[in-house]
Write a protein that holds these residues in place. Sequence first.
Motif, PDB file in Angstrom:
ATOM      1  N   GLN A 159      -2.057   5.983  10.004  1.00  0.00           N
ATOM      2  CA  GLN A 159      -2.471   5.211   8.984  1.00  0.00           C
ATOM      3  C   GLN A 159      -3.356   3.904   9.579  1.00  0.00           C
ATOM      4  OE1 GLN A 159      -0.074   4.596   5.709  1.00  0.00           O
ATOM      5  NE2 GLN A 159       0.839   6.750   6.020  1.00  0.00           N
ATOM      6  N   GLN A 199       7.998  10.147  11.917  1.00  0.00           N
ATOM      7  CA  GLN A 199       7.719   9.019  11.217  1.00  0.00           C
ATOM      8  C   GLN A 199       6.801   8.089  11.795  1.00  0.00           C
ATOM      9  OE1 GLN A 199       8.830   8.438   7.841  1.00  0.00           O
ATOM     10  NE2 GLN A 199       9.646  10.684   7.903  1.00  0.00           N
ATOM     11  N   VAL A 200       6.995   7.674  12.887  1.00  0.00           N
ATOM     12  CA  VAL A 200       6.292   6.719  13.700  1.00  0.00           C
ATOM     13  C   VAL A 200       4.794   7.140  13.591  1.00  0.00           C
ATOM     14  CG1 VAL A 200       5.598   5.608  15.877  1.00  0.00           C
ATOM     15  CG2 VAL A 200       8.087   5.823  15.073  1.00  0.00           C
ATOM     16  N   ASN A 245      13.976   2.347   6.959  1.00  0.00           N
ATOM     17  CA  ASN A 245      13.636   3.349   6.090  1.00  0.00           C
ATOM     18  C   ASN A 245      14.650   4.655   5.906  1.00  0.00           C
ATOM     19  OD1 ASN A 245      11.481   2.023   5.596  1.00  0.00           O
ATOM     20  ND2 ASN A 245       9.776   3.248   6.483  1.00  0.00           N
ATOM     21  N   ILE A 258      10.190   0.965   9.832  1.00  0.00           N
ATOM     22  CA  ILE A 258      10.810   2.437   9.736  1.00  0.00           C
ATOM     23  C   ILE A 258      12.366   2.431  10.179  1.00  0.00           C
ATOM     24  CG2 ILE A 258      10.750   4.493  11.113  1.00  0.00           C
ATOM     25  CD1 ILE A 258       7.865   4.231  11.373  1.00  0.00           C
ATOM     26  N   ALA A 281       4.820  -2.181   9.068  1.00  0.00           N
ATOM     27  CA  ALA A 281       5.268  -1.103   8.398  1.00  0.00           C
ATOM     28  C   ALA A 281       5.992  -0.109   9.631  1.00  0.00           C
ATOM     29  CB  ALA A 281       4.201  -0.177   8.002  1.00  0.00           C
ATOM     30  N   VAL A 282       5.310  -0.104  10.793  1.00  0.00           N
ATOM     31  CA  VAL A 282       6.266   0.590  12.023  1.00  0.00           C
ATOM     32  C   VAL A 282       7.495   0.181  12.173  1.00  0.00           C
ATOM     33  CG1 VAL A 282       6.184   1.461  14.307  1.00  0.00           C
ATOM     34  CG2 VAL A 282       4.112   1.460  12.862  1.00  0.00           C
ATOM     35  N   GLN A 322       3.077   7.027  10.285  1.00  0.00           N
ATOM     36  CA  GLN A 322       2.490   5.438  10.034  1.00  0.00           C
ATOM     37  C   GLN A 322       1.413   5.156  10.859  1.00  0.00           C
ATOM     38  OE1 GLN A 322       3.868   3.840   7.313  1.00  0.00           O
ATOM     39  NE2 GLN A 322       2.090   2.433   7.677  1.00  0.00           N
ATOM     40  N   HIS A 323       1.488   5.370  12.429  1.00  0.00           N
ATOM     41  CA  HIS A 323       0.671   4.974  13.083  1.00  0.00           C
ATOM     42  C   HIS A 323      -0.884   5.536  12.917  1.00  0.00           C
ATOM     43  CE1 HIS A 323      -1.316   4.490  17.076  1.00  0.00           C
ATOM     44  NE2 HIS A 323      -0.473   3.235  17.053  1.00  0.00           N
ATOM     45  N   SER A 364       3.962  15.521   6.899  1.00  0.00           N
ATOM     46  CA  SER A 364       4.943  14.750   6.202  1.00  0.00           C
ATOM     47  C   SER A 364       5.770  15.579   5.339  1.00  0.00           C
ATOM     48  CB  SER A 364       4.058  13.813   5.140  1.00  0.00           C
ATOM     49  OG  SER A 364       3.447  14.744   4.292  1.00  0.00           O
ATOM     50  N   ASN A 400       0.043  -3.058   9.598  1.00  0.00           N
ATOM     51  CA  ASN A 400       0.704  -1.456  10.165  1.00  0.00           C
ATOM     52  C   ASN A 400       1.799  -1.638  11.150  1.00  0.00           C
ATOM     53  OD1 ASN A 400       0.221   1.335   9.389  1.00  0.00           O
ATOM     54  ND2 ASN A 400      -0.484   1.647  11.836  1.00  0.00           N
ATOM     55  N   SER A 431      -3.927  -2.543   9.306  1.00  0.00           N
ATOM     56  CA  SER A 431      -4.068  -1.573   8.284  1.00  0.00           C
ATOM     57  C   SER A 431      -5.398  -1.199   7.498  1.00  0.00           C
ATOM     58  CB  SER A 431      -3.157  -2.017   6.759  1.00  0.00           C
ATOM     59  OG  SER A 431      -3.383  -3.175   6.561  1.00  0.00           O
TER      60      SER A 431
END
Lengths: 546, 358
Positions: free
Chosen positions: A311, A304-305, A458, A455, A451-452, A308-309, A348, A448, A437
Amino acid sequence: MSFLSIFEIGRTAVLATQTQLNVVGNNLANAATPGYNRQEVILDVVTPVTQGNQKIVVGQGVSVAAIRRQYDALLQNQINLAQQDYGQSSTLNQYLSSIDQIFNEAQNLGLATPLTDFFNAWQELANNPQGLTERSLVLQKTDSLINSAQQMEKGVTDTLTQINTGITSDVTKINDLATQIAKLNDQITQVEAGSGMGTSNSLRDKRDQVLKDLNYLIEAGSWEDSSSGALTVTVGQRNLVSGSSTKTLSAIASQNGAYTLKLDGMDITSQVTKGEIGGLSAASQDIRANLQDFRKLIASLANQVNLQHIQGFDLDALGGTSFFNPIQLTVVKTSASGNLTSSITDYSQLTMDEYAVNFVDDGSGGFNYQITNADTGALKTSGAYVAAGTTVNLEGIRFVLSGTVTAQDSFSVSPLTTAIQNFGKVVTDSRKIAASSSATSVPGNNVNALAVADIINNQISSLDSGTVVDFYQSLVGQIGSQTKTAIDSEVFAKNFLGQLTNKRDSISGVNMDEEAANLIRFQRAFQAAARLISTADELFQTLLNL
Amino acid sequence: MRISSNMFYNHISQGLMDNLNELDTLSTQIATGQKINKPSDDVLGTLKSMEYKLTISQNKQGQQNIIEANNYLNFTSSVLTQVSNTIASLKKTTIQPEGTAQDQTYYSSQAAALRDNLLDLSNSTYLNSYIFAGTLSDQKSYVYDATNHIYLYQGNSQQSSVSIGPGINLNSLNIIGNSPNGTTNTPFGYTLAAAATTTLPSGSVAVCTPDALTHPNSNTINVQITDSLTNVDNFSFSNIIDVANIISQAWIQKDVDGTALTAQQSRDRIEVLGSTLDQFQNQLLVAQGQIGINQVQLNDQKTRLDTTTATQENNLSEIQDADLDKTIISLQQIGTALNALRSASSKILSQSLFDFLR
């Protein structure tokens, strides 16, 4: 009637009381010997003789009919069964408790602190996305998360290694005890054959004790051949000991770390659930399941990290890389000429399940492949197998199968096996942390990084649609409950065994006071018998002096 | 029931073990101050305490974030106050009577000093970040373009968010210096929706038109002043620093590039620009208002986090902390029981018939 028969009666009495004193001595000497059963002398009158024509029956003294051990076979059997439960539960407790310590969140020793620290560090970074201090903090907290996870995994795998060593050493001990029983069988048969004096008490005590020890290790059934006195011992419905011969128990390690127990070539694993070895198997099974969950947690977190990373954009406005090492697949092959290569095509899509690939005869000379979830056995996909090359895309993984296969062939593909071993960071330069981002809004953009950091809140589908923390908590809860159950079972089994042992001691144990009283009693009897001989001697002298 | 010697030993050793185990548990509780020392002691309690610890940790991080955000906002607010004071001083220079040439030079240099002050303020840094440059916070917000004699905005119009609690973000934390089309209120840029015409006291007519094309990065205002003799004077500005620069030059009857202006043109320029300063002040008030709103939200959230953290810490303590008074009393009880057992055991074990045999 001869005058000398008084001497004879005295002699039998002296001999009998001497035997009684010997037995008392032996009882006292063995008062603390494990498995010793109190013995007592069974006396009998010597067959009386009829005197001449007066038809008077006169006693001829005493004889020792037998030396009997105070023994309750049913109770001994119950103790053996209780031993199996005690062996199982205390072993299970011993090993699960060590896992309980590794995941000891009550003392903040587990992963919860490094995990929250890791995500908090990303929030700090979001507060000042261009700050090199905040960036270093993220890397530092990442290292601490990685170290904690790897140390915890090492603790768990070390415990599994100890369990495996325990199983092999138990198998050696079991074979050794089986040999001892076989030897004792042989000796008992020889001693008791035609002795007419009853049983061989000490050898039987010893054999009972060995059988009890054996039952602590494994669930062993037994029955005695009444004619020879030999004990047949069975494990998993197969003979381990039969008369003076034994069969060898062996433990064969399988690829997933489990052991297969074979007796005389037959697989008896599923029938062995009790005793220390049953406890070791159960502990191994529980711990391996927990380890798999733990690996799934780390794999999902890292994935997951990474997703996201990737992106984001780093301080130099370059696109983010994976933050952690990407998940790797481990393939285990059980096939002579079949091949499987697998690669991840879409991170993903990964479900973090382990897969089993098998081949089924299609009825027309070919095979169909089947890919199943290795845990649940649920079929994921299947289709016709082409030996030249079959490509299957499933849940983000590409499976390429080729070569000649048979129905016995199988492959396993796991994204979890190396998940923690391989858990390391790709980003080692703090400038490379992708907090932004957008490439055009570096360095102040913190989207970003936020967002991390988010997680942690999430819900992740590969973690049963829970958050990282939910999944970890349920893992800790599971380990805690398993350990608690094992502790409770051990306490129960120990108490039950204690009560049975108490009952046995009540019947078979030596009481020193009782023996002391007997000592005096038999001493007096001996003195009386001796006095009889001395009186007879005096009478005899009187006659001689006439 | 028949009693054998082993039964005594077994009972006594079992009793001793049980008591010693209890003693060990209690002493561990006293040593650690916790009644749960491993998950299996109390599975549900451990899970609850993990939940509380997580919330406390996230809340503390949120509190920390709020403190940092508040410091940032306080700093921004103090800079904006200084900007406001500077604009007020600039306003004074625009309403001076014409005076002598010496006076005009003085006003010009005063306006120039205020211009430089505004430039410095616009390039204020907090923790090495330029606070008015949007997310391009490693670059100065405004630099002087010597070729075109204007001050250019180098930042962007992106605002950042801050996490102020689990899953809660405060958006639009930073105040951006300038926005591309003037739609957003900014402290340094000038917001003008449509062309505006003003008749100056001198009778000249000034038309201000927003121009999004010349400098896409910031909203530029084109000004055209037509005097009673239909002489036309064109100039443009993008921000308050430009305005201060034009005013400073106008006092010495020059354009920003040094070309001469007539006295009328200079006077008209000062007049027009002086009237824009009020709107700059209004824009500053809006920005200060935004900071105020954010601070209220931050403080509200902080109070909420403080209260929740205190409650959760209390809950955590209820679940995991040992009641020391109770534990110590239990420890004493166990100690007494253990001593009684030892005393009784020694009497029982020393009893033997052998002692009485002669």
